[in-house]
Design a protein around this motif. Structure first.
Motif, PDB file in Angstrom:
ATOM      1  N   GLY A 150       1.440  -1.444  -9.050  1.00  0.00           N
ATOM      2  CA  GLY A 150       1.546  -2.684  -8.336  1.00  0.00           C
ATOM      3  C   GLY A 150       1.214  -3.977  -9.158  1.00  0.00           C
ATOM      4  N   TRP A 151       0.126  -4.694  -8.401  1.00  0.00           N
ATOM      5  CA  TRP A 151      -0.276  -6.149  -9.088  1.00  0.00           C
ATOM      6  C   TRP A 151      -1.843  -6.065  -9.296  1.00  0.00           C
ATOM      7  N   PHE A 152      -2.119  -5.692 -10.582  1.00  0.00           N
ATOM      8  CA  PHE A 152      -3.592  -5.646 -11.013  1.00  0.00           C
ATOM      9  C   PHE A 152      -3.939  -7.192 -11.269  1.00  0.00           C
ATOM     10  N   ARG A 153      -4.963  -7.606 -10.851  1.00  0.00           N
ATOM     11  CA  ARG A 153      -5.706  -8.704 -11.235  1.00  0.00           C
ATOM     12  C   ARG A 153      -6.440  -8.464 -12.571  1.00  0.00           C
ATOM     13  N   THR A 154      -6.248  -9.322 -13.572  1.00  0.00           N
ATOM     14  CA  THR A 154      -7.262  -9.353 -14.739  1.00  0.00           C
ATOM     15  C   THR A 154      -8.090 -10.400 -14.725  1.00  0.00           C
ATOM     16  N   ASP A 155      -9.294 -10.374 -15.962  1.00  0.00           N
ATOM     17  CA  ASP A 155     -10.032 -11.481 -15.678  1.00  0.00           C
ATOM     18  C   ASP A 155      -9.424 -12.665 -16.302  1.00  0.00           C
ATOM     19  N   ASP A 156      -8.145 -12.621 -17.066  1.00  0.00           N
ATOM     20  CA  ASP A 156      -7.467 -14.041 -17.702  1.00  0.00           C
ATOM     21  C   ASP A 156      -6.104 -13.908 -16.938  1.00  0.00           C
ATOM     22  N   GLY A 157      -5.830 -13.152 -15.918  1.00  0.00           N
ATOM     23  CA  GLY A 157      -4.283 -13.409 -15.288  1.00  0.00           C
ATOM     24  C   GLY A 157      -4.020 -12.010 -14.349  1.00  0.00           C
ATOM     25  N   ALA A 158      -3.169 -11.410 -14.757  1.00  0.00           N
ATOM     26  CA  ALA A 158      -2.483 -10.314 -14.017  1.00  0.00           C
ATOM     27  C   ALA A 158      -1.623  -9.414 -14.669  1.00  0.00           C
ATOM     28  N   LEU A 159      -1.466  -8.245 -14.269  1.00  0.00           N
ATOM     29  CA  LEU A 159      -0.522  -7.295 -14.686  1.00  0.00           C
ATOM     30  C   LEU A 159       0.236  -6.341 -13.775  1.00  0.00           C
ATOM     31  N   ALA A 160       1.660  -6.585 -13.877  1.00  0.00           N
ATOM     32  CA  ALA A 160       2.346  -5.597 -12.754  1.00  0.00           C
ATOM     33  C   ALA A 160       2.706  -4.379 -13.484  1.00  0.00           C
ATOM     34  N   LEU A 161       2.702  -3.297 -12.807  1.00  0.00           N
ATOM     35  CA  LEU A 161       3.186  -2.001 -13.124  1.00  0.00           C
ATOM     36  C   LEU A 161       3.827  -1.342 -12.078  1.00  0.00           C
ATOM     37  N   GLY A 162       4.806  -0.512 -12.024  1.00  0.00           N
ATOM     38  CA  GLY A 162       5.627  -0.248 -11.078  1.00  0.00           C
ATOM     39  C   GLY A 162       5.769   1.241 -10.625  1.00  0.00           C
ATOM     40  N   GLU A 163       5.625   2.330 -11.484  1.00  0.00           N
ATOM     41  CA  GLU A 163       5.790   3.599 -11.361  1.00  0.00           C
ATOM     42  C   GLU A 163       4.873   4.001 -10.288  1.00  0.00           C
ATOM     43  N   PRO A 164       5.339   4.717  -9.236  1.00  0.00           N
ATOM     44  CA  PRO A 164       6.774   4.888  -8.959  1.00  0.00           C
ATOM     45  C   PRO A 164       7.328   3.774  -7.872  1.00  0.00           C
ATOM     46  N   VAL A 165       6.314   3.366  -6.991  1.00  0.00           N
ATOM     47  CA  VAL A 165       6.966   2.290  -5.956  1.00  0.00           C
ATOM     48  C   VAL A 165       6.027   0.971  -5.847  1.00  0.00           C
ATOM     49  N   GLY A 166       5.632   0.596  -7.157  1.00  0.00           N
ATOM     50  CA  GLY A 166       4.814  -0.670  -7.172  1.00  0.00           C
ATOM     51  C   GLY A 166       5.471  -2.103  -7.417  1.00  0.00           C
ATOM     52  N   SER A 167       6.977  -1.990  -7.596  1.00  0.00           N
ATOM     53  CA  SER A 167       7.491  -3.058  -7.698  1.00  0.00           C
ATOM     54  C   SER A 167       7.551  -3.893  -6.613  1.00  0.00           C
ATOM     55  N   MET A 168       7.436  -3.352  -5.395  1.00  0.00           N
ATOM     56  CA  MET A 168       7.566  -4.017  -3.963  1.00  0.00           C
ATOM     57  C   MET A 168       6.380  -4.724  -3.740  1.00  0.00           C
ATOM     58  N   ALA A 169       5.177  -4.567  -4.630  1.00  0.00           N
ATOM     59  CA  ALA A 169       4.162  -5.198  -4.491  1.00  0.00           C
ATOM     60  C   ALA A 169       4.166  -6.520  -4.868  1.00  0.00           C
ATOM     61  N   TRP A 170       5.321  -6.641  -5.819  1.00  0.00           N
ATOM     62  CA  TRP A 170       5.360  -8.415  -6.431  1.00  0.00           C
ATOM     63  C   TRP A 170       6.553  -9.014  -6.259  1.00  0.00           C
ATOM     64  N   PHE A 171       7.843  -8.119  -6.007  1.00  0.00           N
ATOM     65  CA  PHE A 171       9.300  -8.784  -5.586  1.00  0.00           C
ATOM     66  C   PHE A 171       9.731  -7.917  -4.542  1.00  0.00           C
ATOM     67  N   PRO A 172      10.753  -8.355  -3.536  1.00  0.00           N
ATOM     68  CA  PRO A 172      11.397  -7.576  -2.699  1.00  0.00           C
ATOM     69  C   PRO A 172      12.745  -6.964  -3.425  1.00  0.00           C
ATOM     70  N   GLY A 173      12.991  -5.818  -3.057  1.00  0.00           N
ATOM     71  CA  GLY A 173      14.117  -5.149  -3.628  1.00  0.00           C
ATOM     72  C   GLY A 173      14.402  -3.725  -3.388  1.00  0.00           C
ATOM     73  N   ASP A 174      15.093  -3.046  -4.130  1.00  0.00           N
ATOM     74  CA  ASP A 174      15.752  -1.820  -3.673  1.00  0.00           C
ATOM     75  C   ASP A 174      14.993  -0.827  -4.760  1.00  0.00           C
ATOM     76  N   ASP A 175      13.532  -0.549  -4.234  1.00  0.00           N
ATOM     77  CA  ASP A 175      12.715   0.243  -5.129  1.00  0.00           C
ATOM     78  C   ASP A 175      12.692   1.495  -5.215  1.00  0.00           C
ATOM     79  N   HIS A 176      13.832   2.126  -5.960  1.00  0.00           N
ATOM     80  CA  HIS A 176      14.163   3.227  -6.233  1.00  0.00           C
ATOM     81  C   HIS A 176      15.027   3.479  -7.610  1.00  0.00           C
ATOM     82  N   PRO A 177      14.669   4.488  -8.346  1.00  0.00           N
ATOM     83  CA  PRO A 177      15.391   4.452  -9.668  1.00  0.00           C
ATOM     84  C   PRO A 177      16.792   4.489  -9.934  1.00  0.00           C
ATOM     85  N   SER A 178      17.457   5.022  -8.695  1.00  0.00           N
ATOM     86  CA  SER A 178      18.757   5.138  -8.559  1.00  0.00           C
ATOM     87  C   SER A 178      19.370   3.837  -8.551  1.00  0.00           C
TER      88      SER A 178
END
Ligand code: TRP
Ligand code: ZN
Length: 478
Positions: A159-187
């Motif tokens: 999902g969404w990690f806060r870092t000391d100078d900003g942020a980092l988004a990682l999505g596997e397997p279902v983390g993209s929904m933490a930062w944008f709405p969508g169809d969060d499945h690999p297919s």
């Protein structure tokens, strides 16, 4: 290392709908609409993936995500708009998007305000007009908030990690929904344009190619364009201080690498110097590099927060935590091989994960043979001897908590080792190039893979797959 270092204890995963509920929902929807000849109905809230049943949504296919976002590192607030272009695959009275946390202020479909309700990680959108099967439609979602982390059944986080100078988004397997709405499945893969506005002095790095930057009012917006279809779990953005290097591999692949200076230790720098050579070497084995550019994002996060590297599309992420080098050469080989196995050819469902991790593990065996003279047979023997590899068949992780467990990686690679023995050198080399070509920028399942292999030989491969891919018992010998 590529295998995830997970939390010691698997956490219960309360929020997921059981598969039976989804099937019942689908059956009910069919009762209500299938006989009515096109009576529009609600799109399913999940695709019924055996391991992650609520992931993704039914009734439409996304073709493009346009994310226009702004981030404030001080407050941790993300805000902006998602413009989602999709095609209805049936008549829809409503449909769902996956979204975890955040506050939605407005939803529109094709320019008209739509009713939207939320429940758990489902955002249900009821357009003013019914969507007809085959129709292209555009959904805008305006949203804001401090994005959250998603905890998986195995206790790991994305999902969404806060870092000391900003942020980092990682999505596997279902983390993209933490930062944008969508169809969060690999297919459901789609092209992306992400514009991320950050305070001047910071950089936003993402997938694809940098299409432009715009500076105004003390902020800079970075526009990243991904023309090739991308699964949502492979989308990333890093915000912070990075040293950016642009170059090309000797073979001509464009490179863009962003390194947080605090993770720029000598061993990481030495590993990154090998990146051009690894991209070209893998292109020789697996076919032309599948995307417009390659590279890496090396970030810095406090110890233990992420615990894994990720093969985010065309720009894998390596989170350094001060505990050893951020990037090691075998991990780089592993994540770059995923560009063919996972990113270009994406699993149809989460139980097909071994197609990602088996090939990526095998790629490191090939590299270690070439680089250090360790024969692949010795790596295979070591994997074979590890009891953890035999916990379950690679093509059938029993639960969502097992999706990144040892059998998916090591037994997955052993399937390829067995195929090399059965097919011989020439046909196996064809498999390594031909499989990524056969499903270039698409999706593939385990059944697609076994069918593809069958076409490479006159030998009956069924016993091989029965033992190594589907079998529960450990074979007597390698
Ligand atoms: N795919 C990552 C790798 O191989 C590991 C990983 C991170 C993972 N998150 C995951 C695997 C979730 C399965 C599910 O480097
Ligand atoms: Zn991997």
């Amino acid at each position: 290392m590529p295998l995830r270092r997970t939390a010691p204890r698997a956490l219960p995963h309360a929020a997921r709908r059981p598969l039976s509920a989804c099937l019942a929902g689908a059956a009910l929807a069919c009762l209500l609409s299938c006989s009515g000849g096109g009576t529009p109905s609600a799109g399913a809230p999940g695709l019924g993936d055996r391991l992650f049943p609520a992931a993704g949504n039914g009734g439409y296919d996304v073709t493009h995500y346009g994310l226009d976002l702004s981030y404030d590192p001080g407050s941790g607030r993300l805000s902006g708009t998602a413009l989602i272009t999709a095609t209805a695959t049936r008549d829809l009275s409503s449909f769902d998007l996956d979204l975890a946390g955040l506050t939605v202020s407005r939803v529109g479909v094709d320019g008209r305000t739509a009713r939207a309700t939320r429940s758990g990680t489902e955002l249900t959108v009821r357009p003013a007009r019914t969507l007809r099967r085959g129709a292209r439609f555009e959904t805008t979602v305006a949203y804001a908030g401090v994005p959250r982390l998603v905890t998986d059944p195995d206790g790991s986080h994305e999902g969404w990690f806060r870092t000391d100078d900003g942020a980092l988004a990682l999505g596997e397997p279902v983390g993209s929904m933490a930062w944008f709405p969508g169809d969060d499945h690999p297919s459901d893969k789609a092209a992306f344009d992400l514009t991320m506005s950050v305070p001047d002095g910071l950089t936003a790095v993402s997938n694809g190619e940098l299409a432009g930057t715009r500076t105004a009012g003390g902020r800079t917006a970075f526009h990243w364009h991904s023309a090739a279809p991308m699964a949502t779990y492979l989308a990333t953005v890093g915000i912070g201080h990075y040293t950016v290097t642009r170059s090309r591999t000797p073979g001509g692949v464009a490179l863009y690498t962003a390194v947080d200076p605090r993770s720029d230790d000598p061993r990481t720098a030495a590993a990154l110097r090998r990146l051009p050579q690894i991209v070209d070497w893998e292109s020789g084995l697996f076919g032309s590099y599948p995307f417009g550019s390659a590279g890496a994002v090396v970030d810095h996060l406090p110890s233990g927060q992420v615990g894994y590297a990720l093969e985010t599309q065309n720009r894998p992420v390596f989170p350094g935590d001060g505990d050893g080098p951020a990037v090691a050469v075998p991990t780089l080989v592993h994540e770059l091989s995923h560009q063919w196995f996972g990113d270009s050819v994406t699993p149809s469902s989460w139980q097909d994960m071994w197609l990602n991790e088996g090939f990526a593990t095998y790629a490191t065996w090939l590299w270690e043979e070439r680089e250090d003279g360790v024969p692949v047979s010795r790596s295979a023997a070591a994997a074979f001897a590890d009891p953890a590899a035999w916990a379950f068949p690679p093509a059938a992780p029993p639960t969502a908590a097992d999706v990144s467990a040892r059998p998916v990686y090591d037994r997955g690679a052993l399937v390829l080792y067995q195929l090399h023995q059965a097919l011989g050198d020439a046909a196996f080399a064809k498999l390594l190039r031909g499989w990524p070509a056969a499903h270039f920028h698409g999706n593939a399942s385990t059944a697609d893979f076994t069918a593809y292999c069958a076409g490479l030989t006159t030998r009956d491969l069924k016993p091989l797959f029965a033992t190594w891919l589907y079998g529960t018992a450990e074979p007597a010998r390698l």
